[in-house]
Design an enzyme around this catalytic site. Sequence first.
Site, PDB file in Angstrom:
ATOM      1  N   ASP A  24      56.044  23.783 -27.692  1.00  0.00           N
ATOM      2  CA  ASP A  24      56.088  22.719 -28.686  1.00  0.00           C
ATOM      3  C   ASP A  24      54.814  22.737 -29.519  1.00  0.00           C
ATOM      4  O   ASP A  24      53.707  22.820 -28.965  1.00  0.00           O
ATOM      5  CB  ASP A  24      56.201  21.350 -28.011  1.00  0.00           C
ATOM      6  CG  ASP A  24      57.605  21.038 -27.535  1.00  0.00           C
ATOM      7  OD1 ASP A  24      58.480  21.907 -27.647  1.00  0.00           O
ATOM      8  OD2 ASP A  24      57.825  19.911 -27.044  1.00  0.00           O
ATOM      9  N   LYS A  81      64.198  20.017 -33.344  1.00  0.00           N
ATOM     10  CA  LYS A  81      65.061  19.097 -32.607  1.00  0.00           C
ATOM     11  C   LYS A  81      65.862  18.187 -33.531  1.00  0.00           C
ATOM     12  O   LYS A  81      65.346  17.688 -34.530  1.00  0.00           O
ATOM     13  CB  LYS A  81      64.220  18.222 -31.664  1.00  0.00           C
ATOM     14  CG  LYS A  81      63.541  18.982 -30.540  1.00  0.00           C
ATOM     15  CD  LYS A  81      62.777  18.017 -29.627  1.00  0.00           C
ATOM     16  CE  LYS A  81      61.999  18.766 -28.552  1.00  0.00           C
ATOM     17  NZ  LYS A  81      62.890  19.419 -27.571  1.00  0.00           N
ATOM     18  N   GLY A 153      57.481  15.035 -21.187  1.00  0.00           N
ATOM     19  CA  GLY A 153      56.280  14.265 -21.479  1.00  0.00           C
ATOM     20  C   GLY A 153      55.586  13.681 -20.278  1.00  0.00           C
ATOM     21  O   GLY A 153      54.695  12.839 -20.427  1.00  0.00           O
ATOM     22  N   ARG A 165      67.641  23.738  -9.381  1.00  0.00           N
ATOM     23  CA  ARG A 165      68.261  23.985  -8.075  1.00  0.00           C
ATOM     24  C   ARG A 165      69.721  23.525  -8.062  1.00  0.00           C
ATOM     25  O   ARG A 165      70.594  24.208  -7.515  1.00  0.00           O
ATOM     26  CB  ARG A 165      67.480  23.265  -6.977  1.00  0.00           C
ATOM     27  CG  ARG A 165      66.177  23.946  -6.576  1.00  0.00           C
ATOM     28  CD  ARG A 165      65.606  23.304  -5.325  1.00  0.00           C
ATOM     29  NE  ARG A 165      64.370  23.912  -4.885  1.00  0.00           N
ATOM     30  CZ  ARG A 165      64.272  25.027  -4.157  1.00  0.00           C
ATOM     31  NH1 ARG A 165      65.376  25.674  -3.810  1.00  0.00           N
ATOM     32  NH2 ARG A 165      63.094  25.503  -3.777  1.00  0.00           N
ATOM     33  N   GLY A 214      58.305  18.999 -17.907  1.00  0.00           N
ATOM     34  CA  GLY A 214      57.315  18.786 -16.861  1.00  0.00           C
ATOM     35  C   GLY A 214      56.452  19.983 -16.528  1.00  0.00           C
ATOM     36  O   GLY A 214      55.576  19.896 -15.667  1.00  0.00           O
ATOM     37  N   GLY A 235      56.403  21.674 -23.303  1.00  0.00           N
ATOM     38  CA  GLY A 235      56.324  20.648 -24.332  1.00  0.00           C
ATOM     39  C   GLY A 235      54.912  20.156 -24.539  1.00  0.00           C
ATOM     40  O   GLY A 235      54.152  20.665 -25.357  1.00  0.00           O
ATOM     41  N   SER A 236      54.530  19.164 -23.743  1.00  0.00           N
ATOM     42  CA  SER A 236      53.215  18.548 -23.893  1.00  0.00           C
ATOM     43  C   SER A 236      52.133  19.305 -23.134  1.00  0.00           C
ATOM     44  O   SER A 236      50.944  19.084 -23.363  1.00  0.00           O
ATOM     45  CB  SER A 236      53.270  17.100 -23.394  1.00  0.00           C
ATOM     46  OG  SER A 236      54.377  16.413 -23.938  1.00  0.00           O
TER      47      SER A 236
END
EC number: 4.3.3.6
Length: 294
Positions: A24, A81, A153, A165, A214, A235-236
């Site tokens: 990102d 997005k 996030g 999983r 995550g 992402g973050s």
Amino acid sequence: MAVTGTERVKRGMAEMQKGGVIMDVVNAEQAKIAEAAGAVAVMALERVPADIRAAGGVARMADPTVIEEVMKAVSIPVMAKARIGHYVEARVLEALGVDYIDESEVLTPADEEFHIDKRQFTVPFVCGCRDLGEAARRIAEGASMLRTKGEPGTGNIVEAVRHMRKVNAQVRKVVSMSEDELMTEAKNLGAPFEVLLEIKRLGRLPVVNFAAGGVATPADAALMMHLGADGVFVGSGIFKSENPEKYARAIVEATTHYEDYELIAHLSKGLGGAMKGIDISSLLPEQRMQERGW
């Protein structure tokens, strides 16, 4: 010759990103850092998921100016997005010339009943999933790439692990079933029978499935590859860390060499602080982005 925009071509485009990291970015400078670090693509946004979560309110498609700046800055593919169900945002992104569209739960859903019919577009779509039912429904709608939803996030890998999983376990179950058992399983999962039949015949999902939601460290990225991810979205985790350039390079290397533990140990040294994480149990139900979509 394959025709542009066909299912085969769109799935093939997504397959080309396999084994890589997609990052990102919110501006051209970050996009250049991602490209230099070895990212296979970037996701252009106005705010990373951690900032979207912190700001609250309604999160929408990024300003086209931001997306165009990123597209001009790098030679690797650019994703952007659109809100779940927002057909026009997706058409705008297609008109801008992005390489992929992410119909994303990170943004506030525009439709609480229907996702976009992705088969009507020439550009390939990425969609999130928590289980095989969600995965199969998105594939039937025309998604060319899947990713775990995780919990965006948060810098907390636990939900991405759970989703990867679960999808893989359900795929193994479907592959082991006889064809006459699949109709009942399709009903149980809320999944189209034809998609489950394709999964059984292939022995796997018919599209790539990346890890997302995550990933914050090189070890996180390697863990998701061990669990069967075809690649990793970050992402973050990059630009909320203390040293984005180092984290970006380290996560790319760890994704590629996820079985080389000595290398991952070396990559993890001296990186500075990772992004501040959030305990999933502290989130209120309305704060759980993974619950968006159906």
